[in-house]
Design an enzyme around this catalytic site. Structure first.
Site, mmCIF file in Angstrom:
data_model
loop_
_atom_site.group_PDB
_atom_site.id
_atom_site.type_symbol
_atom_site.label_atom_id
_atom_site.label_comp_id
_atom_site.label_asym_id
_atom_site.label_seq_id
_atom_site.Cartn_x
_atom_site.Cartn_y
_atom_site.Cartn_z
ATOM 1 N N ALA A 66 0.845 -1.188 0.000
ATOM 2 C CA ALA A 66 0.000 0.000 0.000
ATOM 3 C C ALA A 66 0.884 1.243 0.000
ATOM 4 O O ALA A 66 2.070 1.180 0.326
ATOM 5 C CB ALA A 66 -0.911 0.002 1.224
ATOM 6 N N GLY A 112 -0.660 -5.099 0.765
ATOM 7 C CA GLY A 112 -1.868 -5.002 -0.040
ATOM 8 C C GLY A 112 -1.743 -5.673 -1.388
ATOM 9 O O GLY A 112 -2.745 -6.106 -1.970
ATOM 10 N N GLU A 115 -2.457 -9.251 -0.700
ATOM 11 C CA GLU A 115 -3.882 -9.329 -0.390
ATOM 12 C C GLU A 115 -4.728 -9.250 -1.659
ATOM 13 O O GLU A 115 -5.739 -9.944 -1.782
ATOM 14 C CB GLU A 115 -4.256 -8.223 0.600
ATOM 15 C CG GLU A 115 -3.698 -8.492 1.991
ATOM 16 C CD GLU A 115 -3.905 -7.339 2.953
ATOM 17 O OE1 GLU A 115 -4.508 -7.554 4.020
ATOM 18 O OE2 GLU A 115 -3.454 -6.217 2.648
ATOM 19 N N GLU A 135 3.222 -6.055 7.434
ATOM 20 C CA GLU A 135 2.574 -4.955 8.143
ATOM 21 C C GLU A 135 2.991 -4.803 9.600
ATOM 22 O O GLU A 135 3.087 -3.680 10.119
ATOM 23 C CB GLU A 135 1.043 -5.105 8.065
ATOM 24 C CG GLU A 135 0.435 -4.728 6.722
ATOM 25 C CD GLU A 135 0.419 -5.866 5.724
ATOM 26 O OE1 GLU A 135 -0.250 -5.748 4.682
ATOM 27 O OE2 GLU A 135 1.118 -6.894 5.959
#
Length: 260
Positions: A66, A112, A115, A135
């Protein structure tokens, strides 16, 4: 439709969506998440699209994570909304899309990015791919479904280790874990994904839509996957694709599915 951060191209029944932020290693920001939603939604509604392929531009990254600069100063409520909105807009949306979505993981798929790949219906990877959920090294946890989908795919123990160590695994390990289906060279990655897509296109798109619903039902709390399968199985009998498929089989010819 024109996009700032992605490219979308449809050819021979395949829509290829490429995250195109090479200077940021294709990191997901809020704008890119919205554009991915829009492009996926448009492809899903396009009768000419039978399969969707998601990949990243360049040779270094699928999606390297991200865009941390967007949320580094968020408070508790802003963080909660960021995860909730992202899951609804993109990650859950991809998982439940009626059109099959293949992730072609080229290079880094972190945070992300992993994900997003896990939200796709299945994954193929280049041999230089690296995957992980780092993360906790930033003082946060995966917020786009990572803590749920990773254990579903690789098992609880492996998911716990990957999340807690914030480490990366290579493509072959990802294949051994069941996180990706195939590993090939970077040059072979898109041709392989396209070959798999062509096999999918030979079959009934209506039946595939029902199969996606039935398979996903097994991973939803409070939903009986077997009952969903029975319901979707029955629905298939009312479709033109079922009539064509069974007739073609009995007539010993190749089926020409109308997609209805």
């Amino acid at each position: 439709m024109n996009y700032e951060n992605i490219l979308s191209n449809t050819q021979n029944g395949l829509t290829t969506i490429t995250i195109n932020r090479p200077k940021k290693l294709n990191a997901l920001n809020i704008e890119t998440i919205q554009e991915l939603h829009d492009a996926l939604d448009a492809a899903n509604k396009d009768k000419n699209t039978k399969v969707i392929l998601v990949t990243g531009s360049g040779e270094k990254a699928f999606v390297a994570g991200a865009d941390i600069s967007e949320f580094a100063d968020f408070d508790v409520e802003e963080g909660r909304k960021l995860a909730a909105n992202g899951q609804e807009l993109l990650f859950d949306f991809v998982e439940n899309l009626a059109t099959p979505v293949i992730a072609a993981v080229n290079g880094f798929a972190l945070g992300g990015g992993l994900e997003l790949a896990m939200a796709c219906h299945f994954r193929v990877a280049s041999d230089n791919a690296k995957m992980g959920l780092p993360e906790v090294s930033l003082g946060v946890i995966p917020g786009y479904g990572g803590t749920q989908r990773l254990p579903q795919l690789v098992g609880k123990g492996r998911a716990m280790e990957m999340v807690m160590t914030a480490g990366m695994i290579d493509a072959q390990t990802a294949k051994d874990y069941g996180l990706v289906n195939h590993v090939v060279s970077q040059e072979e990655l898109l041709p392989l994904a396209e070959k798999i897509a062509s096999k999918i296109m030979r079959n009934s798109s209506v039946a595939i839509k029902s199969a996606i619903k039935a398979i996903n039902a097994n991973y939803k709390d409070g939903v009986n996957g077997y009952k969903t399968e029975v319901k979707q199985f029955g629905k298939c009998f009312g479709t033109k694709d079922f009539t064509e498929g069974t007739t073609a089989f009995l007539e010993k010819r190749k089926a020409d599915f109308p997609g209805e």
